[in-house]
Design an enzyme around this catalytic site. Structure first.
Site, PDB file in Angstrom:
ATOM      1  N   LYS A  38     -27.824  13.331  48.745  1.00 64.58           N
ATOM      2  CA  LYS A  38     -28.592  12.244  48.124  1.00 64.58           C
ATOM      3  C   LYS A  38     -30.062  12.433  48.499  1.00 64.58           C
ATOM      4  O   LYS A  38     -30.566  11.847  49.459  1.00 64.58           O
ATOM      5  CB  LYS A  38     -28.044  10.893  48.585  1.00 64.58           C
ATOM      6  CG  LYS A  38     -28.553   9.710  47.790  1.00 64.58           C
ATOM      7  CD  LYS A  38     -27.747   8.459  48.114  1.00 64.58           C
ATOM      8  CE  LYS A  38     -28.386   7.202  47.558  1.00 64.58           C
ATOM      9  NZ  LYS A  38     -28.438   7.114  46.107  1.00 64.58           N
TER      10      LYS A  38
HETATM   11  N1  PMP Z   1     -24.524   8.535  41.528  1.00 64.97           N
HETATM   12  C1  PMP Z   1     -25.840   8.447  41.780  1.00 64.97           C
HETATM   13  C2  PMP Z   1     -26.763   9.429  41.161  1.00 64.97           C
HETATM   14  C3  PMP Z   1     -26.332   7.435  42.616  1.00 64.97           C
HETATM   15  O1  PMP Z   1     -27.632   7.326  42.859  1.00 64.97           O
HETATM   16  C4  PMP Z   1     -25.422   6.502  43.171  1.00 64.97           C
HETATM   17  C5  PMP Z   1     -25.918   5.398  44.050  1.00 64.97           C
HETATM   18  N2  PMP Z   1     -26.029   5.817  45.383  1.00 64.97           N
HETATM   19  C6  PMP Z   1     -24.060   6.641  42.879  1.00 64.97           C
HETATM   20  C7  PMP Z   1     -23.648   7.675  42.053  1.00 64.97           C
HETATM   21  C8  PMP Z   1     -23.050   5.708  43.470  1.00 64.97           C
HETATM   22  O2  PMP Z   1     -22.896   5.967  44.842  1.00 64.97           O
HETATM   23  P1  PMP Z   1     -22.461   4.830  45.861  1.00 64.97           P
HETATM   24  O3  PMP Z   1     -21.224   4.230  45.330  1.00 64.97           O
HETATM   25  O4  PMP Z   1     -22.255   5.527  47.146  1.00 64.97           O
HETATM   26  O5  PMP Z   1     -23.589   3.862  45.903  1.00 64.97           O
END
Ligand code: PMP
Length: 312
Positions: free
Chosen positions: A159
């Site tokens: 991320k």
């Molecule tokens: N995909 C992307 C590109 C994101 O930015 C997020 C948000 N973090 C998610 C999926 C969902 O991830 P999470 O459930 O861990 O928030």
């Protein structure tokens, strides 16, 4: 979104006032997107405030940093304690949590090794990401003309802030064309994810979601939904999904820390099923929000108590 209530920000081991939470314009991160970050949430449960799956968010942050050869000078336990301190210092009973590990002020070449690892933890109040009615009513989305990154270009499992220039293209195009969000395809034309959400379909009596194969973030809400769906007796498969399945699926929904579980009622103006939230999505929302409110027992150990003293 308002930051009026934010009192303190954690920066490199100190809690500083909101107004002092600054970084230098020559910081590497500002020029090259060299930061890893997380987004987690604190919910007000019937048993007090609790952070949802905080350990998993911290683990993903360390994983992201590992890919980018960034060493965090704290243990995950210390990091967790710092997050909890920051929430308490702000007195938030409910909030969004944003830890960020970034390359600071050093040398402004592309080589990140010459810039230090700096860390900040920000918290703020954040309501329903895709609109107040989205959770019940669903959202209208499009398939983006922008693809998600191809495997072995930008590592999708990390991320990184830099990845979000691609997300911004997807989001801006969607909004400009009158949609709430865009769904990106991967470089082979299969369904990938939204600009900040993972995606699920209900099709042929099963729940489907794209696999972790280098084009999606391993969402923690995605994992949560897979777990609670299987526990509720549904069959869940991680498999490649053709674009047209979005149009013929019975149900489609987004998952994410910000988006939670948001139904998708149309894709490219084609109604999904009857054009409103479907029964499987509703059932999963009930289980999910039940856990977050404390109405359903946390048998997974996903809630970390924050022990916040509410501000008077
Ligand atoms: N995909 C992307 C590109 C994101 O930015 C997020 C948000 N973090 C998610 C999926 C969902 O991830 P999470 O459930 O861990 O928030």
């Amino acid at each position: 979104m308002s930051y009026e209530d934010v009192k303190k920000v954690w920066m490199n081991g100190r809690l500083v006032d909101f107004a002092d939470a600054r970084i230098h314009a020559f910081s590497h991160v500002f020029h090259y997107g060299s930061a890893m970050f997380e987004g987690a949430r604190v919910y007000k449960t019937r048993n007090g405030s609790a952070a949802f799956r905080l350990d998993e968010h911290i683990k993903r942050l360390y994983d992201s940093c590992k890919v980018y050869r960034m060493e965090i000078p704290y243990s995950p336990e210390e990091f967790k304690a710092a997050i909890l301190d920051t929430i308490r210092a702000n007195g938030f009973e409910e909030c969004y949590i944003r830890p960020l590990v970034y390359r600071g002020l050093g040398a402004l070449g592309v080589n990140p090794f010459k810039s230090p690892i700096d860390i900040l933890i920000a918290v703020w109040k954040w309501g329903k990401y895709l609109g107040d009615e989205a959770i019940d009513q669903g959202v209208d989305v499009c398939v983006s003309s922008w693809n998600r990154m191809a495997p072995n270009t930008f590592p999708a499992m990390a991320k990184a802030t830099g990845n979000y220039v691609n997300s911004a293209l997807i989001k801006m195009e969607a909004i400009t064309n009158g949609y709430t969000e865009g769904i990106a395809l991967d470089n082979s034309g299969r369904v990938s994810e939204g600009s900040g959400e993972n995606l699920f379909l209900v099709y042929g009596g099963r729940i489907l979601t794209p696999p972790l194969a280098g084009t999606i973030l391993p969402g923690i809400t995605r994992d949560t939904v897979i777990t609670i769906a299987r526990d509720a007796g549904y069959t869940v498969a991680e498999q490649q999904i053709a674009r047209e399945m979005l149009y013929i699926a019975d149900e489609v929904f987004f998952t994410g820390t910000a988006a939670e579980i948001t139904p998708i009622r149309s894709v490219d103006r084609i109604p999904v099923g009857p054009g409103r939230r479907g029964p499987v999505t509703e059932r999963l929302q009930k289980d999910f929000f039940g856990l977050l409110s404390g109405d359903i027992e946390d048998r997974y150990g996903w809630l970390t108590p924050v022990l916040v003293e509410a501000r008077v």
